[in-house]
Design a protein around this motif. Structure first.
Motif, PDB file in Angstrom:
ATOM      1  N   ALA A  45      35.359  44.307  45.494  1.00 31.31           N
ATOM      2  CA  ALA A  45      35.725  45.720  45.364  1.00 31.31           C
ATOM      3  C   ALA A  45      36.294  46.260  46.674  1.00 31.31           C
ATOM      4  CB  ALA A  45      34.501  46.532  44.934  1.00 31.31           C
ATOM      5  N   ASP A  46      35.737  45.805  47.796  1.00 33.23           N
ATOM      6  CA  ASP A  46      36.215  46.243  49.106  1.00 33.23           C
ATOM      7  C   ASP A  46      37.648  45.761  49.345  1.00 33.23           C
ATOM      8  OD1 ASP A  46      36.182  47.379  51.637  1.00 33.23           O
ATOM      9  OD2 ASP A  46      35.318  45.592  52.576  1.00 33.23           O
ATOM     10  N   VAL A  47      37.911  44.464  49.011  1.00 34.14           N
ATOM     11  CA  VAL A  47      39.254  43.915  49.182  1.00 34.14           C
ATOM     12  C   VAL A  47      40.244  44.655  48.287  1.00 34.14           C
ATOM     13  CG1 VAL A  47      40.689  41.871  48.838  1.00 34.14           C
ATOM     14  CG2 VAL A  47      38.450  41.645  49.920  1.00 34.14           C
ATOM     15  N   LEU A  48      39.860  44.925  47.057  1.00 33.62           N
ATOM     16  CA  LEU A  48      40.729  45.647  46.126  1.00 33.62           C
ATOM     17  C   LEU A  48      41.080  47.029  46.666  1.00 33.62           C
ATOM     18  CD1 LEU A  48      42.144  45.836  43.365  1.00 33.62           C
ATOM     19  CD2 LEU A  48      39.970  46.644  42.408  1.00 33.62           C
ATOM     20  N   ALA A  49      40.074  47.704  47.192  1.00 36.02           N
ATOM     21  CA  ALA A  49      40.311  49.037  47.749  1.00 36.02           C
ATOM     22  C   ALA A  49      41.252  48.971  48.948  1.00 36.02           C
ATOM     23  CB  ALA A  49      38.976  49.668  48.151  1.00 36.02           C
ATOM     24  N   VAL A  56      51.678  47.040  51.875  1.00 37.26           N
ATOM     25  CA  VAL A  56      52.956  47.600  52.290  1.00 37.26           C
ATOM     26  C   VAL A  56      53.670  48.367  51.170  1.00 37.26           C
ATOM     27  CG1 VAL A  56      54.215  45.474  51.770  1.00 37.26           C
ATOM     28  CG2 VAL A  56      55.106  47.052  53.505  1.00 37.26           C
ATOM     29  N   VAL A  57      53.425  48.007  49.909  1.00 39.52           N
ATOM     30  CA  VAL A  57      54.016  48.741  48.783  1.00 39.52           C
ATOM     31  C   VAL A  57      52.910  49.055  47.785  1.00 39.52           C
ATOM     32  CG1 VAL A  57      56.299  47.680  49.023  1.00 39.52           C
ATOM     33  CG2 VAL A  57      54.577  46.594  47.574  1.00 39.52           C
ATOM     34  N   ASP A  58      53.218  49.987  46.871  1.00 36.82           N
ATOM     35  CA  ASP A  58      52.252  50.314  45.835  1.00 36.82           C
ATOM     36  C   ASP A  58      51.991  49.100  44.950  1.00 36.82           C
ATOM     37  OD1 ASP A  58      51.943  52.900  46.663  1.00 36.82           O
ATOM     38  OD2 ASP A  58      53.468  53.707  45.311  1.00 36.82           O
ATOM     39  N   VAL A  59      50.760  48.994  44.476  1.00 36.93           N
ATOM     40  CA  VAL A  59      50.379  47.873  43.622  1.00 36.93           C
ATOM     41  C   VAL A  59      49.828  48.402  42.305  1.00 36.93           C
ATOM     42  CG1 VAL A  59      49.916  46.275  45.509  1.00 36.93           C
ATOM     43  CG2 VAL A  59      48.097  47.770  44.686  1.00 36.93           C
ATOM     44  N   ASN A  60      49.877  47.548  41.302  1.00 35.38           N
ATOM     45  CA  ASN A  60      49.338  47.882  39.983  1.00 35.38           C
ATOM     46  C   ASN A  60      47.937  47.315  39.859  1.00 35.38           C
ATOM     47  OD1 ASN A  60      48.720  47.384  37.079  1.00 35.38           O
ATOM     48  ND2 ASN A  60      50.729  48.325  36.767  1.00 35.38           N
ATOM     49  N   ASP A  61      46.957  48.207  39.700  1.00 34.44           N
ATOM     50  CA  ASP A  61      45.562  47.762  39.656  1.00 34.44           C
ATOM     51  C   ASP A  61      45.318  46.758  38.532  1.00 34.44           C
ATOM     52  OD1 ASP A  61      45.134  49.427  41.745  1.00 34.44           O
ATOM     53  OD2 ASP A  61      43.804  50.819  40.696  1.00 34.44           O
ATOM     54  N   GLU A  63      47.388  44.663  37.065  1.00 32.75           N
ATOM     55  CA  GLU A  63      47.952  43.342  37.379  1.00 32.75           C
ATOM     56  C   GLU A  63      47.134  42.629  38.443  1.00 32.75           C
ATOM     57  OE1 GLU A  63      52.028  43.741  38.431  1.00 32.75           O
ATOM     58  OE2 GLU A  63      52.668  44.357  36.424  1.00 32.75           O
ATOM     59  N   LEU A  64      46.656  43.376  39.436  1.00 37.98           N
ATOM     60  CA  LEU A  64      45.833  42.766  40.479  1.00 37.98           C
ATOM     61  C   LEU A  64      44.576  42.125  39.891  1.00 37.98           C
ATOM     62  CD1 LEU A  64      45.883  45.285  43.482  1.00 37.98           C
ATOM     63  CD2 LEU A  64      46.782  42.951  43.448  1.00 37.98           C
ATOM     64  N   ILE A  65      43.907  42.865  39.017  1.00 38.83           N
ATOM     65  CA  ILE A  65      42.655  42.362  38.457  1.00 38.83           C
ATOM     66  C   ILE A  65      42.916  41.204  37.499  1.00 38.83           C
ATOM     67  CG2 ILE A  65      40.684  42.972  37.001  1.00 38.83           C
ATOM     68  CD1 ILE A  65      40.810  45.768  38.256  1.00 38.83           C
ATOM     69  N   GLU A  66      43.996  41.299  36.702  1.00 41.37           N
ATOM     70  CA  GLU A  66      44.337  40.196  35.808  1.00 41.37           C
ATOM     71  C   GLU A  66      44.623  38.923  36.601  1.00 41.37           C
ATOM     72  OE1 GLU A  66      47.577  41.439  33.398  1.00 41.37           O
ATOM     73  OE2 GLU A  66      46.357  42.718  32.094  1.00 41.37           O
ATOM     74  N   LEU A  69      41.382  37.487  37.887  1.00 37.20           N
ATOM     75  CA  LEU A  69      40.668  36.777  36.821  1.00 37.20           C
ATOM     76  C   LEU A  69      41.295  35.412  36.575  1.00 37.20           C
ATOM     77  CD1 LEU A  69      40.147  39.718  34.280  1.00 37.20           C
ATOM     78  CD2 LEU A  69      38.405  38.645  35.717  1.00 37.20           C
ATOM     79  N   ASN A  70      42.627  35.379  36.546  1.00 34.20           N
ATOM     80  CA  ASN A  70      43.310  34.103  36.342  1.00 34.20           C
ATOM     81  C   ASN A  70      43.040  33.134  37.480  1.00 34.20           C
ATOM     82  OD1 ASN A  70      44.812  33.325  34.037  1.00 34.20           O
ATOM     83  ND2 ASN A  70      46.187  35.056  34.359  1.00 34.20           N
ATOM     84  N   GLY A  71      43.033  33.658  38.703  1.00 36.29           N
ATOM     85  CA  GLY A  71      42.745  32.806  39.845  1.00 36.29           C
ATOM     86  C   GLY A  71      41.369  32.172  39.744  1.00 36.29           C
TER      87      GLY A  71
END
Length: 436
Positions: A45-49, A56-61, A63-66, A69-71
């Protein structure tokens, strides 16, 4: 699909202390593994935050979590992955009906899509796609880093649409191959008479596999006036398919008894699959052809007929896909699902298929021995492939029969050897030799 319901509940971490009656000292036990897990989830959760606020650019939460999970799942083995809600719906359509695509079984290796086998009578087969090819680009865009599900999604589309894939093949320059998507239909078994023997080619184990094999045997029996003198079952390049169809196809050649068993994480999680009584091709000598692209359900059939002494297996060692994937829906599929490896396949003699595959009784190569070490990637070569628990067992090196150097490249040396075996008069003795 096999559905497994996750356990739901809460876990409380309890610190235990033992107090001495003499010195009142306290002894703290090691933190539980659950406590460590919670700490790692806090870290996630800390890394995600941090990524959300400082990247450097906006990210999609989502997609990040998906991707996270895949990783996690893909680090377990090559066949486990997270399935998004959209992909979950598509998966149900794909496994039950027809779809627009290219017609090949693929896996992921080193960040590229690798072809296990093209399917007969499909765009991929007609375009010359071969087992072992690597696909690196689709329509000029790199697919490096995509999940297998994402890459497959890009290859599918409306029938009639063209698609160009970049192919890397051993000892050849990269090539671009253009194909036209088609509705990939359910293929049934093809059959014909070859040199006075019955020949059945089974390209995949879809829900029509048993029906096709039964029809083929009945039609061949009519052509031979009641009994087939010898039968060749060709499973080369067959990437597998449905477990129940592998059991039913095996039943055609067996009079009941075990075909395959699956074993999970605990000893009690064992299932045995038996064939039905009433062998259709009773007393017919059988040779089964396999190669490095014969996988999964193909290996189940070959292993069952080999262990039960019902057929001679000829060709090259199979792919070694001996694991079972379950599709586990999350909240009924609303949150997608997990494609997760839950069991291994075992032949009737208790041999694990995973990683090692099925070794032929008679090793025969399709191509001449040109002195080059050919790249024959199998399940065991894939990143994070599950190990075979008996992989340390010593096995004898196969003595391979190669075609002569001047052999006609349009010929089929393995098929010729199968015909020679069935017509040579020593089939029974050979079968007894391999069983001994």
């Amino acid at each position: 699909m096999k559905y497994i319901l996750p356990a739901i509940g809460s876990v409380a971490a309890i610190a235990l202390f033992a107090f001495s009656s003499t010195n009142q000292s306290a002894i703290a036990f090691e933190p539980s593994s659950n406590t460590n897990t919670f700490e790692q989830l806090d870290l996630f959760a800390d890394v995600l935050a941090r990524v959300r606020t400082d990247y450097v650019v906006d990210v999609n939460d989502v997609e990040l979590i998906e991707n996270a999970l895949n990783g996690m799942l893909q680090s377990l083995d090559p066949h486990s992955s997270y399935v998004t809600p959209e992909q979950f719906k598509e998966l149900q359509v794909t496994t039950s009906g027809e779809y627009g695509g290219l017609g090949m079984e693929v896996t992921m290796e080193a960040g590229f899509v690798k072809v296990i086998a093209p399917i007969d009578e499909t765009p991929a087969k007609r375009a010359g796609i071969k087992a072992g090819d690597y696909l690196t680009e689709i329509d000029g865009k790199s697919i490096m880093g995509l999940s297998l599900t994402e890459a497959v999604k890009q290859m599918r589309g409306k029938p009639g649409e063209d698609i160009t894939v970049t192919v890397i093949r051993e000892d050849e320059d990269p090539m671009e191959i253009t194909m036209t998507r088609e509705v990939i239909k359910r293929i049934v078994a093809k059959y014909e008479v070859k040199d006075g023997l019955g020949y059945i080619r089974l390209a995949q184990f879809n829900d029509k596999a048993e029906e096709g094999v039964v029809k083929a045997i009945k039609e061949l029996s009519k052509e031979f006036g009641g009994k087939i003198p010898g039968l060749i079952l060709d499973l080369r390049g067959n990437p597998g398919g449905l477990l129940d169809q592998s059991v039913k196809v095996s039943s055609v050649f067996l009079d009941g008894g075990e075909v395959v068993s699956t074993r999970g994480r605990v000893a009690s999680d064992t299932q045995r699959y038996n064939g039905e009584a009433g062998e259709l091709a009773k007393d017919v000598p059988i040779v089964v052809l396999i190669d490095g692209a014969s996988a999964s359900a193909s290996e189940i059939v070959a292993g069952a007929l080999q262990d039960r002494g019902r057929a001679i297996i000829l060709g090259m060692t199979s792919f070694g896909k001996g694991s079972v994937q379950s599709i586990i829906p999350l909240r009924g599929g609303r949150d997608g699902g997990l494609r997760m490896t839950t069991q291994r396949y075992y032949t009737p003699a208790g041999r694990s298929i995973q990683g090692t595959g099925i070794e032929p009784d008679i090793a025969v190569s399709f191509v001449p021995d040109d002195g080059k070490k050919r790249l024959q990637r199998r399940e065991a070569d894939l990143p994070n492939a599950i190990k075979n628990e008996n992989e340390d067992t010593e096995t004898e090196e196969l003595v391979v029969d190669y075609p002569p150097e001047d052999y006609d490249p349009e010929g089929d040396y393995q098929l010729e050897k199968a015909i020679e075996l069935l017509k040579g008069g020593n089939y029974v003795a050979k079968l007894a030799e391999f069983q001994g």
